[in-house]
Design a protein around this motif. Structure first.
Motif, PDB file in Angstrom:
ATOM      1  N   ARG A 167      -3.016  -2.318  -4.396  1.00  0.00           N
ATOM      2  CA  ARG A 167      -3.015  -0.941  -4.875  1.00  0.00           C
ATOM      3  C   ARG A 167      -3.936  -0.042  -4.049  1.00  0.00           C
ATOM      4  N   VAL A 168      -4.679  -0.627  -3.133  1.00  0.00           N
ATOM      5  CA  VAL A 168      -5.543   0.162  -2.249  1.00  0.00           C
ATOM      6  C   VAL A 168      -4.670   0.773  -1.146  1.00  0.00           C
ATOM      7  N   PRO A 169      -4.688   2.099  -0.963  1.00  0.00           N
ATOM      8  CA  PRO A 169      -3.888   2.699   0.117  1.00  0.00           C
ATOM      9  C   PRO A 169      -4.306   2.176   1.488  1.00  0.00           C
ATOM     10  N   VAL A 170      -3.334   2.044   2.357  1.00  0.00           N
ATOM     11  CA  VAL A 170      -3.555   1.444   3.679  1.00  0.00           C
ATOM     12  C   VAL A 170      -2.953   2.345   4.757  1.00  0.00           C
ATOM     13  N   THR A 171      -3.696   2.504   5.841  1.00  0.00           N
ATOM     14  CA  THR A 171      -3.180   3.152   7.047  1.00  0.00           C
ATOM     15  C   THR A 171      -3.307   2.184   8.201  1.00  0.00           C
ATOM     16  N   LEU A 172      -2.222   1.980   8.928  1.00  0.00           N
ATOM     17  CA  LEU A 172      -2.242   1.187  10.141  1.00  0.00           C
ATOM     18  C   LEU A 172      -2.182   2.128  11.340  1.00  0.00           C
ATOM     19  N   MET A 177       3.354   0.882  18.427  1.00  0.00           N
ATOM     20  CA  MET A 177       4.567   0.974  17.609  1.00  0.00           C
ATOM     21  C   MET A 177       4.491   2.100  16.588  1.00  0.00           C
ATOM     22  N   ASP A 178       5.606   2.844  16.447  1.00  0.00           N
ATOM     23  CA  ASP A 178       5.711   3.790  15.356  1.00  0.00           C
ATOM     24  C   ASP A 178       6.096   3.024  14.088  1.00  0.00           C
ATOM     25  N   GLU A 179       6.221   3.753  12.971  1.00  0.00           N
ATOM     26  CA  GLU A 179       6.414   3.059  11.696  1.00  0.00           C
ATOM     27  C   GLU A 179       7.721   2.276  11.656  1.00  0.00           C
ATOM     28  N   ALA A 180       8.800   2.864  12.123  1.00  0.00           N
ATOM     29  CA  ALA A 180      10.090   2.167  12.071  1.00  0.00           C
ATOM     30  C   ALA A 180      10.061   0.901  12.917  1.00  0.00           C
ATOM     31  N   THR A 181       9.503   1.004  14.110  1.00  0.00           N
ATOM     32  CA  THR A 181       9.432  -0.167  14.996  1.00  0.00           C
ATOM     33  C   THR A 181       8.538  -1.236  14.395  1.00  0.00           C
ATOM     34  N   PHE A 182       7.404  -0.812  13.845  1.00  0.00           N
ATOM     35  CA  PHE A 182       6.485  -1.781  13.253  1.00  0.00           C
ATOM     36  C   PHE A 182       7.128  -2.499  12.075  1.00  0.00           C
ATOM     37  N   ARG A 183       7.786  -1.745  11.201  1.00  0.00           N
ATOM     38  CA  ARG A 183       8.384  -2.382  10.029  1.00  0.00           C
ATOM     39  C   ARG A 183       9.475  -3.372  10.431  1.00  0.00           C
ATOM     40  N   ALA A 184      10.211  -3.066  11.464  1.00  0.00           N
ATOM     41  CA  ALA A 184      11.216  -4.014  11.947  1.00  0.00           C
ATOM     42  C   ALA A 184      10.553  -5.268  12.530  1.00  0.00           C
ATOM     43  N   GLU A 185       9.438  -5.062  13.222  1.00  0.00           N
ATOM     44  CA  GLU A 185       8.726  -6.183  13.842  1.00  0.00           C
ATOM     45  C   GLU A 185       8.090  -7.090  12.794  1.00  0.00           C
ATOM     46  N   ILE A 186       7.361  -6.500  11.856  1.00  0.00           N
ATOM     47  CA  ILE A 186       6.625  -7.331  10.900  1.00  0.00           C
ATOM     48  C   ILE A 186       7.564  -8.050   9.937  1.00  0.00           C
ATOM     49  N   SER A 187       8.766  -7.561   9.787  1.00  0.00           N
ATOM     50  CA  SER A 187       9.720  -8.232   8.901  1.00  0.00           C
ATOM     51  C   SER A 187      10.014  -9.655   9.361  1.00  0.00           C
ATOM     52  N   GLN A 188       9.670  -9.964  10.616  1.00  0.00           N
ATOM     53  CA  GLN A 188       9.904 -11.297  11.174  1.00  0.00           C
ATOM     54  C   GLN A 188       8.667 -12.191  11.075  1.00  0.00           C
ATOM     55  N   TRP A 189       7.600 -11.694  10.455  1.00  0.00           N
ATOM     56  CA  TRP A 189       6.315 -12.405  10.498  1.00  0.00           C
ATOM     57  C   TRP A 189       5.994 -13.198   9.236  1.00  0.00           C
ATOM     58  N   GLY A 190       6.977 -13.561   8.448  1.00  0.00           N
ATOM     59  CA  GLY A 190       6.769 -14.443   7.310  1.00  0.00           C
ATOM     60  C   GLY A 190       5.742 -13.925   6.315  1.00  0.00           C
ATOM     61  N   PRO A 191       4.656 -14.689   6.080  1.00  0.00           N
ATOM     62  CA  PRO A 191       3.650 -14.280   5.085  1.00  0.00           C
ATOM     63  C   PRO A 191       3.026 -12.912   5.374  1.00  0.00           C
ATOM     64  N   PHE A 192       2.928 -12.528   6.643  1.00  0.00           N
ATOM     65  CA  PHE A 192       2.387 -11.205   6.975  1.00  0.00           C
ATOM     66  C   PHE A 192       3.322 -10.110   6.470  1.00  0.00           C
ATOM     67  N   ALA A 200       1.330  -1.036  -2.113  1.00  0.00           N
ATOM     68  CA  ALA A 200       2.065   0.055  -2.756  1.00  0.00           C
ATOM     69  C   ALA A 200       2.129   1.314  -1.905  1.00  0.00           C
ATOM     70  N   ASP A 201       1.078   1.569  -1.116  1.00  0.00           N
ATOM     71  CA  ASP A 201       0.990   2.818  -0.340  1.00  0.00           C
ATOM     72  C   ASP A 201       0.509   2.467   1.063  1.00  0.00           C
ATOM     73  N   ALA A 202       1.441   2.349   1.991  1.00  0.00           N
ATOM     74  CA  ALA A 202       1.098   1.978   3.361  1.00  0.00           C
ATOM     75  C   ALA A 202       1.800   2.900   4.343  1.00  0.00           C
ATOM     76  N   GLU A 203       1.061   3.387   5.319  1.00  0.00           N
ATOM     77  CA  GLU A 203       1.631   4.212   6.374  1.00  0.00           C
ATOM     78  C   GLU A 203       1.267   3.611   7.719  1.00  0.00           C
ATOM     79  N   VAL A 204       2.107   3.869   8.710  1.00  0.00           N
ATOM     80  CA  VAL A 204       1.864   3.403  10.074  1.00  0.00           C
ATOM     81  C   VAL A 204       1.871   4.617  10.988  1.00  0.00           C
ATOM     82  N   VAL A 205       0.810   4.744  11.773  1.00  0.00           N
ATOM     83  CA  VAL A 205       0.669   5.853  12.713  1.00  0.00           C
ATOM     84  C   VAL A 205       0.532   5.290  14.115  1.00  0.00           C
TER      85      VAL A 205
END
Length: 231
Positions: A167-172, A177-192, A200-205
């Motif tokens: 529940r702690v907001p997170v900024t990466l 990588m932009d957000e779309a690229t990062f989300r596609a990449e991390i989807s392959q990282w299992g537990p990560f 709940a609240d995560a953004e990628v910059v």
């Protein structure tokens, strides 16, 4: 507001020197840390592990009158997330600088040991894309600022047990990588991927830098930190 700056491996509080003036100008109180055992001998730092580093950050959180922002660069991201797990109600945001929230049991990485410590391996050790924006002058200036780290720290698993951290907001602040690229990449990282998706609240910059923006692009990093804090 206090912003606790946690360095990555081999770095100390001085690694944040180029960005702290801009943070103060923005009205926040930067508190850069040097982690326990940094630069110590193998015998003096033998008992220092990742939990020791997390404990040190938790103590800094407890010393603040108000909720804090935690910033973790590289391996310092594991430490920041471990501290947020311990004090989720005292952390208003976690900012990861070119790293990701680790799942329970994750390690930073494994590096060669020498005399019970992990010495800085030199800039040539790292992938070209990580150091491409560090020119020769910057490498010469910053390499002497590095220190060994306790041998257990990079390979100790992080212990996470309170799902309230999600529940702690997170900024990466991602170097490449932009957000779309990062989300596609991390989807392959299992537990990560599971850990990231649980937040709940995560953004990628995208920063558009290598792995050490505090050295290569301090003004850009400072601006991105201020924007994350004010979000």
């Amino acid at each position: 507001m206090d912003i606790i700056l946690i360095p990555g491996l081999w770095l100390d509080a001085s690694s944040w020197d180029d960005i702290t003036p801009a943070l103060r100008d923005a009205g926040v109180n930067p508190r850069p840390l040097t982690m326990p055992g940094t630069g110590a001998s193998g015998s003096d730092s033998a008992a220092v592990g990742i939990d020791t580093w997390v404990d040190a950050v938790v103590a800094e959180i407890d010393a603040s009158e108000e909720p804090v922002v935690l910033v973790g660069h590289s391996g310092g991201g594991n430490v920041a997330w471990g501290a947020a797990d311990r004090r989720p109600d005292r952390v208003s945001r976690v900012v990861f600088v070119d790293t990701v929230p680790p799942p329970d049991g994750a390690q930073i990485s494994e590096f060669p040991l020498s005399g019970g410590v992990v010495p800085f391996p030199g800039w040539d050790f790292f992938d070209d894309e990580d150091v491409a924006d560090l020119d020769e002058a910057t490498r010469l200036r910053t390499a002497p600022l590095t220190h060994s780290v306790p041998g257990k720290v990079p390979t100790d698993p992080i212990a996470l047990g309170d799902d309230s951290r999600h529940r702690v907001p997170v900024t990466l602040l991602n170097g490449r990588m932009d957000e779309a690229t990062f989300r596609a990449e991390i989807s392959q990282w299992g537990p990560f991927a599971a850990e990231f998706e649980a937040i709940a609240d995560a953004e990628v910059v995208r920063l558009g830098t290598g792995h050490w923006p505090q050295f290569s692009a301090p003004e850009r990093l400072a601006q991105a930190l201020v924007a994350a804090i004010r979000r």
